[in-house]
Design a protein around this motif. Structure first.
Motif, PDB file in Angstrom:
ATOM      1  N   HIS A 147       0.873  -1.177   0.000  1.00 48.95           N
ATOM      2  CA  HIS A 147       0.000   0.000   0.000  1.00 48.95           C
ATOM      3  C   HIS A 147       0.908   1.224   0.000  1.00 48.95           C
ATOM      4  O   HIS A 147       1.762   1.353   0.870  1.00 48.95           O
ATOM      5  CB  HIS A 147      -0.907   0.021   1.231  1.00 48.95           C
ATOM      6  CG  HIS A 147      -1.912  -1.066   1.229  1.00 48.95           C
ATOM      7  ND1 HIS A 147      -3.074  -0.985   0.511  1.00 48.95           N
ATOM      8  CD2 HIS A 147      -1.916  -2.273   1.833  1.00 48.95           C
ATOM      9  CE1 HIS A 147      -3.770  -2.094   0.684  1.00 48.95           C
ATOM     10  NE2 HIS A 147      -3.076  -2.897   1.474  1.00 48.95           N
ATOM     11  N   PHE A 148       0.700   2.087  -0.969  1.00 47.51           N
ATOM     12  CA  PHE A 148       1.549   3.271  -1.103  1.00 47.51           C
ATOM     13  C   PHE A 148       1.047   4.417  -0.251  1.00 47.51           C
ATOM     14  O   PHE A 148      -0.151   4.578  -0.041  1.00 47.51           O
ATOM     15  CB  PHE A 148       1.570   3.748  -2.559  1.00 47.51           C
ATOM     16  CG  PHE A 148       2.286   2.813  -3.478  1.00 47.51           C
ATOM     17  CD1 PHE A 148       3.664   2.828  -3.562  1.00 47.51           C
ATOM     18  CD2 PHE A 148       1.583   1.905  -4.245  1.00 47.51           C
ATOM     19  CE1 PHE A 148       4.328   1.957  -4.401  1.00 47.51           C
ATOM     20  CE2 PHE A 148       2.234   1.024  -5.092  1.00 47.51           C
ATOM     21  CZ  PHE A 148       3.614   1.053  -5.170  1.00 47.51           C
ATOM     22  N   GLU A 149       1.998   5.212   0.210  1.00 48.03           N
ATOM     23  CA  GLU A 149       1.644   6.495   0.797  1.00 48.03           C
ATOM     24  C   GLU A 149       1.201   7.401  -0.355  1.00 48.03           C
ATOM     25  O   GLU A 149       1.597   7.194  -1.511  1.00 48.03           O
ATOM     26  CB  GLU A 149       2.853   7.110   1.521  1.00 48.03           C
ATOM     27  CG  GLU A 149       3.277   6.364   2.759  1.00 48.03           C
ATOM     28  CD  GLU A 149       2.290   6.482   3.910  1.00 48.03           C
ATOM     29  OE1 GLU A 149       1.292   7.219   3.813  1.00 48.03           O
ATOM     30  OE2 GLU A 149       2.522   5.811   4.935  1.00 48.03           O
ATOM     31  N   GLN A 150       0.394   8.381  -0.033  1.00 48.06           N
ATOM     32  CA  GLN A 150      -0.132   9.278  -1.048  1.00 48.06           C
ATOM     33  C   GLN A 150       1.014   9.936  -1.830  1.00 48.06           C
ATOM     34  O   GLN A 150       1.968  10.424  -1.236  1.00 48.06           O
ATOM     35  CB  GLN A 150      -1.009  10.352  -0.396  1.00 48.06           C
ATOM     36  CG  GLN A 150      -1.762  11.190  -1.383  1.00 48.06           C
ATOM     37  CD  GLN A 150      -2.730  12.143  -0.698  1.00 48.06           C
ATOM     38  OE1 GLN A 150      -2.634  12.409   0.493  1.00 48.06           O
ATOM     39  NE2 GLN A 150      -3.668  12.659  -1.463  1.00 48.06           N
ATOM     40  N   PHE A 151       0.912   9.921  -3.119  1.00 46.58           N
ATOM     41  CA  PHE A 151       1.847  10.540  -4.068  1.00 46.58           C
ATOM     42  C   PHE A 151       3.192   9.832  -4.184  1.00 46.58           C
ATOM     43  O   PHE A 151       4.057  10.287  -4.933  1.00 46.58           O
ATOM     44  CB  PHE A 151       2.080  12.027  -3.750  1.00 46.58           C
ATOM     45  CG  PHE A 151       0.811  12.823  -3.640  1.00 46.58           C
ATOM     46  CD1 PHE A 151      -0.063  12.934  -4.704  1.00 46.58           C
ATOM     47  CD2 PHE A 151       0.486  13.446  -2.436  1.00 46.58           C
ATOM     48  CE1 PHE A 151      -1.236  13.667  -4.604  1.00 46.58           C
ATOM     49  CE2 PHE A 151      -0.681  14.181  -2.320  1.00 46.58           C
ATOM     50  CZ  PHE A 151      -1.542  14.289  -3.411  1.00 46.58           C
ATOM     51  N   ALA A 152       3.402   8.739  -3.480  1.00 44.28           N
ATOM     52  CA  ALA A 152       4.701   8.063  -3.519  1.00 44.28           C
ATOM     53  C   ALA A 152       5.043   7.569  -4.922  1.00 44.28           C
ATOM     54  O   ALA A 152       6.177   7.736  -5.384  1.00 44.28           O
ATOM     55  CB  ALA A 152       4.732   6.906  -2.528  1.00 44.28           C
ATOM     56  N   GLN A 153       4.102   6.966  -5.599  1.00 43.49           N
ATOM     57  CA  GLN A 153       4.369   6.448  -6.943  1.00 43.49           C
ATOM     58  C   GLN A 153       4.735   7.577  -7.907  1.00 43.49           C
ATOM     59  O   GLN A 153       5.675   7.441  -8.694  1.00 43.49           O
ATOM     60  CB  GLN A 153       3.164   5.670  -7.464  1.00 43.49           C
ATOM     61  CG  GLN A 153       2.944   4.364  -6.719  1.00 43.49           C
ATOM     62  CD  GLN A 153       1.621   3.734  -7.088  1.00 43.49           C
ATOM     63  OE1 GLN A 153       0.580   4.206  -6.667  1.00 43.49           O
ATOM     64  NE2 GLN A 153       1.681   2.679  -7.873  1.00 43.49           N
ATOM     65  N   ASP A 154       4.004   8.671  -7.850  1.00 45.31           N
ATOM     66  CA  ASP A 154       4.300   9.809  -8.721  1.00 45.31           C
ATOM     67  C   ASP A 154       5.674  10.394  -8.404  1.00 45.31           C
ATOM     68  O   ASP A 154       6.437  10.748  -9.312  1.00 45.31           O
ATOM     69  CB  ASP A 154       3.232  10.901  -8.573  1.00 45.31           C
ATOM     70  CG  ASP A 154       1.866  10.452  -9.071  1.00 45.31           C
ATOM     71  OD1 ASP A 154       1.806   9.556  -9.942  1.00 45.31           O
ATOM     72  OD2 ASP A 154       0.862  10.990  -8.570  1.00 45.31           O
ATOM     73  N   LEU A 155       5.983  10.501  -7.134  1.00 44.27           N
ATOM     74  CA  LEU A 155       7.269  11.035  -6.709  1.00 44.27           C
ATOM     75  C   LEU A 155       8.416  10.175  -7.236  1.00 44.27           C
ATOM     76  O   LEU A 155       9.387  10.691  -7.806  1.00 44.27           O
ATOM     77  CB  LEU A 155       7.336  11.123  -5.183  1.00 44.27           C
ATOM     78  CG  LEU A 155       8.648  11.611  -4.593  1.00 44.27           C
ATOM     79  CD1 LEU A 155       8.886  13.073  -4.952  1.00 44.27           C
ATOM     80  CD2 LEU A 155       8.632  11.430  -3.084  1.00 44.27           C
ATOM     81  N   LEU A 156       8.305   8.866  -7.080  1.00 45.34           N
ATOM     82  CA  LEU A 156       9.350   7.963  -7.552  1.00 45.34           C
ATOM     83  C   LEU A 156       9.507   8.037  -9.066  1.00 45.34           C
ATOM     84  O   LEU A 156      10.627   8.075  -9.588  1.00 45.34           O
ATOM     85  CB  LEU A 156       9.056   6.528  -7.117  1.00 45.34           C
ATOM     86  CG  LEU A 156       9.159   6.249  -5.630  1.00 45.34           C
ATOM     87  CD1 LEU A 156       8.660   4.846  -5.318  1.00 45.34           C
ATOM     88  CD2 LEU A 156      10.574   6.453  -5.131  1.00 45.34           C
ATOM     89  N   SER A 157       8.400   8.059  -9.761  1.00 41.26           N
ATOM     90  CA  SER A 157       8.425   8.142 -11.220  1.00 41.26           C
ATOM     91  C   SER A 157       9.136   9.408 -11.687  1.00 41.26           C
ATOM     92  O   SER A 157       9.940   9.380 -12.618  1.00 41.26           O
ATOM     93  CB  SER A 157       6.998   8.089 -11.765  1.00 41.26           C
ATOM     94  OG  SER A 157       7.005   8.224 -13.156  1.00 41.26           O
ATOM     95  N   THR A 158       8.851  10.501 -11.038  1.00 39.89           N
ATOM     96  CA  THR A 158       9.465  11.778 -11.402  1.00 39.89           C
ATOM     97  C   THR A 158      10.948  11.816 -11.053  1.00 39.89           C
ATOM     98  O   THR A 158      11.789  12.182 -11.879  1.00 39.89           O
ATOM     99  CB  THR A 158       8.726  12.939 -10.697  1.00 39.89           C
ATOM    100  OG1 THR A 158       7.367  12.930 -11.121  1.00 39.89           O
ATOM    101  CG2 THR A 158       9.365  14.275 -11.035  1.00 39.89           C
ATOM    102  N   LEU A 159      11.281  11.414  -9.831  1.00 38.57           N
ATOM    103  CA  LEU A 159      12.675  11.473  -9.386  1.00 38.57           C
ATOM    104  C   LEU A 159      13.575  10.489 -10.132  1.00 38.57           C
ATOM    105  O   LEU A 159      14.742  10.773 -10.379  1.00 38.57           O
ATOM    106  CB  LEU A 159      12.768  11.221  -7.886  1.00 38.57           C
ATOM    107  CG  LEU A 159      12.228  12.319  -6.984  1.00 38.57           C
ATOM    108  CD1 LEU A 159      12.288  11.886  -5.529  1.00 38.57           C
ATOM    109  CD2 LEU A 159      13.000  13.627  -7.191  1.00 38.57           C
ATOM    110  N   HIS A 160      13.017   9.348 -10.483  1.00 37.80           N
ATOM    111  CA  HIS A 160      13.800   8.299 -11.134  1.00 37.80           C
ATOM    112  C   HIS A 160      14.408   8.778 -12.454  1.00 37.80           C
ATOM    113  O   HIS A 160      15.451   8.288 -12.879  1.00 37.80           O
ATOM    114  CB  HIS A 160      12.920   7.062 -11.365  1.00 37.80           C
ATOM    115  CG  HIS A 160      13.660   5.909 -11.944  1.00 37.80           C
ATOM    116  ND1 HIS A 160      13.612   5.574 -13.270  1.00 37.80           N
ATOM    117  CD2 HIS A 160      14.509   5.028 -11.363  1.00 37.80           C
ATOM    118  CE1 HIS A 160      14.378   4.522 -13.491  1.00 37.80           C
ATOM    119  NE2 HIS A 160      14.929   4.173 -12.343  1.00 37.80           N
TER     120      HIS A 160
END
Length: 152
Positions: free
Chosen positions: A104-117
């Motif tokens: 279960h992701f924390e809010q915005f975690a997936q977007d943050l990782l995608s952007t930073l990666h």
């Protein structure tokens, strides 16, 4: 300029609390403990968390594997609540397997990782059990963001 970003995993990128509670609910339901007349979820969960924290804090000093920590936690919790504790080892294995495959992701975690990666190397530092952390990253399909791993 920064070259890398390091994250904590539990309750930073992944919501450990939800994964833990959901995995436990699924475990007690599948094993039908929750069907016992004397079973009250809130009593069970509060007791398990208290007992488990004691075993978790002592695990390295005592030399316990995580499955032993969980088995003893189930045994002591069920005993304290005057419920059958004979399946503690089975419950520990079932819970661990369920938890390791829950993400279960924390809010915005997936977007943050995608952007930073796109611009940075990403890494994780965690005091969690390596087996679980790697499995949870894979379950959430974000393990590819963290290609470098060291034993945990």
């Amino acid at each position: 300029m920064y070259k890398a970003v390091i994250f904590d995993l539990d309750n930073t990128l992944l919501n450990y609390s939800i994964s833990e509670r959901e995995s436990m609910k699924r475990t007690v339901e599948e094993h039908e403990i929750s069907q016992e007349e004397a079973f009250i979820w809130d009593d069970f969960w509060g007791c398990f968390q208290r007992v488990n924290m004691q075993y978790w804090n002592d695990r390295n000093k005592a030399g316990h594997h995580i499955l032993e920590v969980l088995e003893y936690s189930f045994r002591d919790t069920l005993s304290e609540l005057k419920l059958d504790h004979s399946a503690s080892q089975v419950l520990a294995g079932r819970y661990w397997d369920t938890f390791c495959h829950t993400c279960h992701f924390e809010q915005f975690a997936q977007d943050l990782l995608s952007t930073l990666h796109k611009n940075y190397k990403l890494a994780i530092i965690s005091n969690g059990i390596g087996e679980a952390q790697r499995s949870r990253l894979a379950a959430g399909e974000i393990d590819h963001y963290f290609p470098y791993s060291a034993p945990l």
